[in-house]
Motif scaffolding. Sequence first.
Motif, PDB file in Angstrom:
ATOM      1  N   LYS A 139       0.954  -0.987  -0.182  1.00 51.77           N
ATOM      2  CA  LYS A 139      -0.016   0.105  -0.152  1.00 51.77           C
ATOM      3  C   LYS A 139       1.163   1.026  -0.113  1.00 51.77           C
ATOM      4  N   ARG A 140       1.865   0.788   0.087  1.00 58.59           N
ATOM      5  CA  ARG A 140       2.906   2.289  -0.173  1.00 58.59           C
ATOM      6  C   ARG A 140       3.275   2.482  -1.145  1.00 58.59           C
ATOM      7  N   LYS A 141       2.565   3.018  -1.757  1.00 59.05           N
ATOM      8  CA  LYS A 141       2.878   4.182  -3.284  1.00 59.05           C
ATOM      9  C   LYS A 141       2.706   4.943  -3.848  1.00 59.05           C
ATOM     10  N   LYS A 142       2.298   5.736  -2.792  1.00 60.91           N
ATOM     11  CA  LYS A 142       1.542   7.420  -3.153  1.00 60.91           C
ATOM     12  C   LYS A 142       2.635   8.376  -2.937  1.00 60.91           C
ATOM     13  N   VAL A 143       2.707   9.389  -4.309  1.00 60.25           N
ATOM     14  CA  VAL A 143       3.200  10.189  -4.248  1.00 60.25           C
ATOM     15  C   VAL A 143       3.127  11.694  -3.513  1.00 60.25           C
ATOM     16  N   LEU A 144       3.780  12.654  -2.721  1.00 59.44           N
ATOM     17  CA  LEU A 144       3.058  13.422  -2.098  1.00 59.44           C
ATOM     18  C   LEU A 144       4.070  14.959  -3.133  1.00 59.44           C
ATOM     19  N   MET A 145       3.379  16.095  -3.655  1.00 56.23           N
ATOM     20  CA  MET A 145       3.780  16.694  -4.131  1.00 56.23           C
ATOM     21  C   MET A 145       2.959  18.694  -4.025  1.00 56.23           C
ATOM     22  N   GLU A 146       3.317  19.327  -4.283  1.00 52.80           N
ATOM     23  CA  GLU A 146       2.745  20.867  -4.248  1.00 52.80           C
ATOM     24  C   GLU A 146       2.173  20.900  -5.221  1.00 52.80           C
ATOM     25  N   ALA A 147       0.016  21.050  -5.259  1.00 54.42           N
ATOM     26  CA  ALA A 147      -0.022  21.520  -6.068  1.00 54.42           C
ATOM     27  C   ALA A 147      -0.024  22.376  -7.109  1.00 54.42           C
ATOM     28  N   GLY A 148      -0.063  22.434  -8.282  1.00 55.45           N
ATOM     29  CA  GLY A 148       0.946  23.908  -9.013  1.00 55.45           C
ATOM     30  C   GLY A 148       2.322  23.959  -9.058  1.00 55.45           C
ATOM     31  N   ALA A 149       2.534  22.525  -9.284  1.00 51.64           N
ATOM     32  CA  ALA A 149       4.135  22.747  -9.585  1.00 51.64           C
ATOM     33  C   ALA A 149       4.625  22.994 -10.742  1.00 51.64           C
ATOM     34  N   PHE A 150       5.626  23.002 -11.296  1.00 47.63           N
ATOM     35  CA  PHE A 150       5.926  23.398 -12.711  1.00 47.63           C
ATOM     36  C   PHE A 150       5.587  21.687 -13.945  1.00 47.63           C
ATOM     37  N   PRO A 151       4.845  22.326 -14.398  1.00 47.45           N
ATOM     38  CA  PRO A 151       3.878  21.189 -15.463  1.00 47.45           C
ATOM     39  C   PRO A 151       5.163  20.033 -15.876  1.00 47.45           C
ATOM     40  N   SER A 152       6.635  20.582 -16.093  1.00 44.00           N
ATOM     41  CA  SER A 152       7.349  19.355 -16.354  1.00 44.00           C
ATOM     42  C   SER A 152       7.579  18.375 -15.464  1.00 44.00           C
ATOM     43  N   ASP A 153       7.132  18.731 -13.877  1.00 37.88           N
ATOM     44  CA  ASP A 153       7.055  17.494 -12.821  1.00 37.88           C
ATOM     45  C   ASP A 153       6.198  17.060 -12.666  1.00 37.88           C
ATOM     46  N   GLN A 154       5.061  17.685 -13.019  1.00 40.49           N
ATOM     47  CA  GLN A 154       3.760  17.218 -12.903  1.00 40.49           C
ATOM     48  C   GLN A 154       3.415  16.541 -14.199  1.00 40.49           C
ATOM     49  N   TYR A 155       3.841  15.964 -15.304  1.00 41.55           N
ATOM     50  CA  TYR A 155       4.223  14.981 -16.749  1.00 41.55           C
ATOM     51  C   TYR A 155       5.039  14.216 -15.893  1.00 41.55           C
ATOM     52  N   ALA A 156       6.141  14.628 -15.233  1.00 40.67           N
ATOM     53  CA  ALA A 156       6.924  13.744 -14.879  1.00 40.67           C
ATOM     54  C   ALA A 156       6.698  12.906 -14.411  1.00 40.67           C
ATOM     55  N   LEU A 157       5.997  12.642 -13.359  1.00 42.83           N
ATOM     56  CA  LEU A 157       5.500  12.250 -11.734  1.00 42.83           C
ATOM     57  C   LEU A 157       3.984  11.025 -12.880  1.00 42.83           C
ATOM     58  N   GLU A 158       3.407  11.909 -13.734  1.00 35.23           N
ATOM     59  CA  GLU A 158       1.690  11.220 -14.354  1.00 35.23           C
ATOM     60  C   GLU A 158       2.359  10.397 -15.187  1.00 35.23           C
ATOM     61  N   THR A 159       4.180  10.364 -15.414  1.00 36.19           N
ATOM     62  CA  THR A 159       3.968   9.586 -16.876  1.00 36.19           C
ATOM     63  C   THR A 159       5.565   7.966 -16.756  1.00 36.19           C
ATOM     64  N   HIS A 160       5.652   8.605 -15.336  1.00 38.78           N
ATOM     65  CA  HIS A 160       6.279   7.253 -14.856  1.00 38.78           C
ATOM     66  C   HIS A 160       5.630   6.294 -14.148  1.00 38.78           C
ATOM     67  N   LEU A 161       5.008   7.130 -13.395  1.00 42.02           N
ATOM     68  CA  LEU A 161       3.662   6.262 -12.656  1.00 42.02           C
ATOM     69  C   LEU A 161       3.220   5.026 -13.099  1.00 42.02           C
ATOM     70  N   HIS A 162       2.704   5.787 -14.630  1.00 42.94           N
ATOM     71  CA  HIS A 162       1.464   4.667 -15.656  1.00 42.94           C
ATOM     72  C   HIS A 162       2.941   3.609 -16.527  1.00 42.94           C
ATOM     73  N   PHE A 163       3.861   4.372 -16.116  1.00 43.44           N
ATOM     74  CA  PHE A 163       5.146   3.636 -16.691  1.00 43.44           C
ATOM     75  C   PHE A 163       5.402   2.615 -15.909  1.00 43.44           C
ATOM     76  N   ARG A 164       5.227   2.384 -14.844  1.00 41.97           N
ATOM     77  CA  ARG A 164       5.464   1.059 -13.281  1.00 41.97           C
ATOM     78  C   ARG A 164       4.397   0.800 -13.182  1.00 41.97           C
ATOM     79  N   GLY A 165       3.146   0.816 -13.711  1.00 45.48           N
ATOM     80  CA  GLY A 165       1.428   0.677 -13.654  1.00 45.48           C
ATOM     81  C   GLY A 165       0.688   1.137 -12.749  1.00 45.48           C
ATOM     82  N   VAL A 166       1.190   2.076 -12.339  1.00 49.72           N
ATOM     83  CA  VAL A 166       1.096   2.710 -10.462  1.00 49.72           C
ATOM     84  C   VAL A 166      -0.331   3.158 -11.559  1.00 49.72           C
ATOM     85  N   SER A 167      -1.506   4.128 -10.552  1.00 46.38           N
ATOM     86  CA  SER A 167      -2.363   4.594 -11.161  1.00 46.38           C
ATOM     87  C   SER A 167      -1.785   6.143 -10.574  1.00 46.38           C
ATOM     88  N   PRO A 168      -1.891   6.707 -11.630  1.00 45.41           N
ATOM     89  CA  PRO A 168      -1.176   8.392 -10.882  1.00 45.41           C
ATOM     90  C   PRO A 168      -2.772   8.608 -10.319  1.00 45.41           C
TER      91      PRO A 168
END
Length: 417
Positions: free
Chosen positions: A120-149
Motif C-alpha cells: 500500500k506504500r505507493k503514494k507520491v506527495l507534491m505541491e499543487a501547481g508544481a512546474f508542469p514538467s514535474d507533473q508530467y514526469a510523475l504522471e507518466t512515470h507512474l503509468h509506466f510502473r503500472g501505478v495509477s497516478p
Amino acid sequence: MSDKFAFAQELDAQDELKHFRSRFFIPQHEGKEVIYLCGNSLGLQPKTASEAIQKELNKWADYGVEGHFVGEQPWWQFRKPIKPLLAEILGAKPTEVAIMNSLTTNLHLLLVSFYNPQGKRKKVLMEAGAFPSDQYALETHLHFRGVSPDENIIEVAPQKNEHILQTEQILETIEKLADELALVIFGGVNYYTGQVFEMQKITQKAHQVGAVVGFDLAHAVGNVKLDLHAWQVDFATWCSYKYLNSGPGGVSGIFIHEKHHNKDLPRFGGWWGQVESERFLMKKGFKPIPDADGWQLSNEPILPMALHQASLQVFHEATMDKLVAKSNLLTHYLYEWLIEFAGEHIEIITPKNPPHRAAQLSIFAKSKGKELHQYLLKNGIITDWREPNVVRMAPVPLYNTFTEVFLTAQKVAEFYK
C-alpha cells in the motif's frame, strides 16, 4: 521620492558585491542597459563564457580526440574540478553531486532509483501547481510502473483564498498518509508564487513516516542557501540556466545523499557511470562508480559544462552567504517600494519575508496585468509573465542593483496613474 532614490543609490555605493555586475553582459534597450529582472527564467551571460567555450574549441581543433586526455582539464574527467564548486552551492559533498543531462531527464532517472512502490506504500506527495514538467514526469512515470497516478499522486494545495502553502499543512498531510506514502517530491521554490518551502522540516517529517524525499531545485539552486547533506535529503535535481547563469538549456545535475551510494538501488546504467578503472575495458557487467557519478549515462557535454564552470567560479568568489544576504535586502526593498507606490493596484502573492521568500516576487495585477508586463518591457524592464495575471520579478544579487528595483517600482506606479 527623490530621497528614496538617493537612498537606493547609497545602498548601491555600500554594496560589497557591486563589482560582480561588471562580470556579466547586460542586454541593451535604446542604447541603455535594461533592468533585467528575469534571472529566474534565464540568467545573464558571464563575460568569461566565450573564453571558456573557445578554450575547449581550440583544444578540439588542436588535438581532436586526444583532447580527452591532454591539458589541465582533460575531457574524460572534465567534471572533477567543477563538482566542488557546485557542491558549495548545494551544501553537499562533491561525491554527492553529478553534472549531467537535463532536469526532467534526471528526474525520471532518479525516480527509477527512489520511487519504490510496494504494497500500500505507493503514494507520491507534491505541491499543487508544481512546474508542469514535474507533473508530467510523475504522471507518466507512474503509468509506466503500472501505478495509477489519479489514485496515487496526492497534491497539497493552499487553503481557500490563500496563495501560500503553510508548512504545518504539508507536515500534517505527510503524517496523515503515513505508511501509504512512498515519495515526497517538492520544488525547493514554487516557480509561480516564489514561495520557498521548508525543505529540512519536510524531509524530517517524511523520513519519520518511512518515505523518500526529493526536490526539484530549479528555482532554488543559486538562489537560496541549501544544506542538502545536513538536511538528509535523499535526492535532488535542477537546471543551471536560471540563477546559475549557465546558458539556455544548460547542463543539469543531481544530488544523491552519500547514505545511498553503496545501496543496491535500481537504476538505468550507462558507460560513463561505470567505474573508471574498468570503463575502457569494454566488457559486460555494470559496476557503477560508488558515488553520485555512478548515475551518469553518457560522456560529458564539454561545451555546456565549460559555460557552467565559468558561472560557478563567480559564485565561488562571491559566496552564497553574501549573495543571499544581498538578495534578501534587494527583494525586501522591491517589495516595500512596490506596495508603497502601487499597492492599491497589485497584490504580492510571494511571502514577504525570508526564509519563505528568496529572489522572486510574484505580483498579481488587479487589472491590466499583461499590459503592465508589456509596458515595463517597452521601458527597458524585462520581467516574466505568467497566466492568468502575474508578473514575476527576480532581483538577482550578482547583477541587479537597489537603484534598479526602485526604478522598477516607480514604473509600475507610473503605469497605473
